[in-house]
Design an enzyme around this catalytic site. Structure first.
Site, PDB file in Angstrom:
ATOM      1  N   CYS A 190      -0.621   2.972   6.105  1.00 14.68           N
ATOM      2  CA  CYS A 190      -0.181   1.707   6.670  1.00 14.68           C
ATOM      3  C   CYS A 190       0.126   0.759   5.512  1.00 14.68           C
ATOM      4  CB  CYS A 190      -1.229   1.121   7.606  1.00 14.68           C
ATOM      5  SG  CYS A 190      -2.835   0.788   6.844  1.00 14.68           S
ATOM      6  N   HIS A 237      -9.330   2.401  -2.459  1.00 13.91           N
ATOM      7  CA  HIS A 237      -7.932   2.084  -2.139  1.00 13.91           C
ATOM      8  C   HIS A 237      -7.321   1.150  -3.188  1.00 13.91           C
ATOM      9  CE1 HIS A 237      -4.323   1.163  -0.103  1.00 13.91           C
ATOM     10  NE2 HIS A 237      -4.770   0.366   0.852  1.00 13.91           N
ATOM     11  N   CYS A 277       0.807  -1.232   0.000  1.00 12.84           N
ATOM     12  CA  CYS A 277       0.000   0.000   0.000  1.00 12.84           C
ATOM     13  C   CYS A 277       0.835   1.274   0.000  1.00 12.84           C
ATOM     14  CB  CYS A 277      -0.933   0.022   1.215  1.00 12.84           C
ATOM     15  SG  CYS A 277      -1.745  -1.545   1.528  1.00 12.84           S
TER      16      CYS A 277
END
Length: 391
Positions: free
Chosen positions: A378, A348, A88
Site C-alpha cells: 500500500c 518498514h 512506500c
C-alpha cells in the site's frame, strides 16, 4: 517487446529507529547494497545503463540520492540515475519502471531498488527562511510530514488503518493475531538463517573498532498475544491500532539488477526470476492501505492469472488492519503470504520496502522452488503497487 529478468538481489539488514544505522545515511546503505547486487549479477558497474532508485525522506541528503548511490557503487558518470518517490511503493515501482525501459529497448541492464534512513530524517524550520515575525518558531518533523502523514486529510497514516478497521469490521484481536504471526515467523526465519543469503553486511567504523550489522534488528523474539494486548491504541483513544500491530520506523536498503532476458542469455547469467506483470492503482487516501487490492487485480489481469496461480506472496504489512483487509478481499491463502514474517516484525524503511519484500520473495521462491510470486504494497496518499514474477 523484450522479456525482462531479475539477475540479482541484495539487501542490508533492517535497522531499528535510532539503532545500528542511526549515523549511516541512506546513500551509504544504498551503496553497500548496490555494490553487492552488481557483484551477485556477475557484471561490472560500467555495464549498468541507468539506475532508478526509490527514496522518500531525502531532505538534507543532497541532490538526487540515486545518482549518489550509482556513482558510489562505481557506475560511470556517463550513466544516468533518477530517484523515485511514490512513498512506500518506491522500491518496487522502480523495478516495474525499469522493466518498461528495458522491454522497449531503451536500456539493457539497470540498477533498481530503494534506500531509506528514517532515523536520520531531519527536523524542518519553515519559518526560518524569512523570519518568524512574532511568537514561537515550530520545528516540523520531516519524517512525519513527508513520510507518515496523509496530506489530504491532515492525519497520521495510523488513522487510515483505523478507518479500514472500522469499515471492514476488523477487530483488535484479528490485528494482534496477524502481528503475532508475523513476529513468530520472522523470529523463526532469523533463527534458521533464512535471511542470511539475502543480506549483505554493513560495516560501521567506530573509535573502538568496526561494527558489522548483518541481522535484522527490529524483530521482537518472545512476542505473545498477552504482550500485544497490553499495548494502548497509538492513534485514536478508542482505536485498535497499536505499536504492536503496526510496522516499525526503520532504516535499510535493497538493490536489484534487472536486464533483458536476451542480455542475460548472452552473458550466461541464470536469473532469479522473470518479470511477468505489474500494476499500480489508486484508492481513497482515507483507506490508503487498501491500495494493494486494485493494484493486484490489475497485475493479475495483465498476466492472465488468478490469485490461486500464485505460489508465494509478500504483502507489505504497513498495518495489521490493512493487511487483514487485503488478504481477505484478495482471498490469499494465509499459508502463502509473508511466510517469513512481514514489516510488522522486520520493519518498514519506506523507500526501501518495495525492494526489500521483492528480495525476500525471490530468495524464498528459490529455496522452495516456487514457480510464481507476487509482491505488493500500500502507498501513502491512497495507492497500491504490485509486481508478479516467475521462475
Amino acid at each position: 517487446m523484450r522479456e525482462v529478468v531479475i539477475a540479482s538481489a541484495a539487501r542490508t539488514a533492517v535497522g531499528s529507529f535510532g539503532g545500528a544505522f542511526k549515523s549511516v545515511s541512506a546513500v551509504e546503505l544504498g551503496v553497500t547494497a548496490a555494490k553487492e547486487a552488481i557483484k551477485r549479477a556477475n557484471i561490472t558497474p560500467d555495464m549498468i545503463d541507468e539506475s532508478l532508485l526509490g527514496g522518500v525522506l531525502t531532505a538534507g541528503l543532497g541532490q538526487n540520492i540515486a545518482r549518489q548511490i550509482a556513482l558510489g557503487a562505481g557506475i560511470p558518470v556517463e550513466k544516468p540515475a533518477m530517484t523515485i518517490n511514490i512513498v512506500c511503493g518506491s522500491g518496487l515501482r522502480s523495478v516495474s519502471m525499469a522493466s518498461q525501459l528495458i522491454a522497449l529497448g531503451d536500456a539493457d541492464i539497470m540498477l533498481v531498488g530503494g534506500a531509506e534512513n528514517m532515523s536520520m530524517s531531519p527536523y524542518l524550520v519553515p519559518s526560518a527562511r524569512y523570519g518568524a515575525r512574532m511568537g514561537d518558531a515550530a520545528f516540523v518533523d520531516s519524517m512525519i510530514k513527508d513520510g507518515l502523514s496523509d496530506i489530504f486529510n491532515n492525519y497520521h497514516m495510523g488513522i487510515t488503518a483505523e478507518n479500514i478497521a472500522e469499515q471492514w469490521n476488523i477487530t483488535r484481536e484479528e490485528q494482534d493475531e496477524l502481528a503475532l504471526a508475523s513476529q513468530n515467523k520472522a523470529e523463526k526465519a532469523q533463527a534458521e538463517g533464512k535471511f542470511d543469503e539475502e543480506i549483505v553486511p554493513v560495516v560501521i567504523k567506530g573509535r573502538k573498532g568496526d561494527t558489522v550489522v548483518d541481522k535484522d534488528e527490529y524483530i521482537k523474539p518472545g512476542t505473545t498475544m498477552e504482550k500485544l494486548a497490553k499495548l494502548r491504541p497509538a492513534f485514536k483513544k478508542d482505536g485498535t491500532v497499536t505499536a504492536g500491530n503496526a510496522s516499525g520506523i526503520n532504516d535499510g536498503a535493497a538493490m536489484l539488477v534487472v536486464m533483458a532476458k536476451e542480455k542475460a542469455e548472452e552473458l550466461g547469467i541464470e536469473p532469479l526470476a522473470t518479470i511477468v506483470s505489474y500494476g499500480t492503482a489508486g484508492v481513497d487516501p482515507k483507506i490508503m492501505g487498501y491500495g494493494p487490492v486494485p493494484a493486484t487485480k490489475k497485475a493479475l489481469e495483465a498476466a492472465n492469472m488468478t490469485i490461486e496461480d500464485i505460489d508465494l506472496v509478500e504483502a507489505n504489512e504497513a498495518f495489521a488492519a490493512q493487511s487483514v483487509a487485503v488478504i481477505r478481499d484478495l482471498n490469499i491463502d494465509m499459508n502463502k503470504v509473508n511466510v517469513n514474517g512481514g514489516a510488522i516484525a522486520i520493519g518498514h524503511p519506506i523507500g526501501c520496502s518495495g525492494a526489500r519484500i521483492l528480495t525476500t520473495l525471490l530468495y524464498e521462491m528459490k529455496r522452495r522452488d516456487a514457480k510464481t510470486g507476487l509482491a505488493t504494497l500500500c502507498i501513502g496518499g491512497g495507492m497500491g503497487t504490485t509486481l508478479i514474477v516467475k521462475r
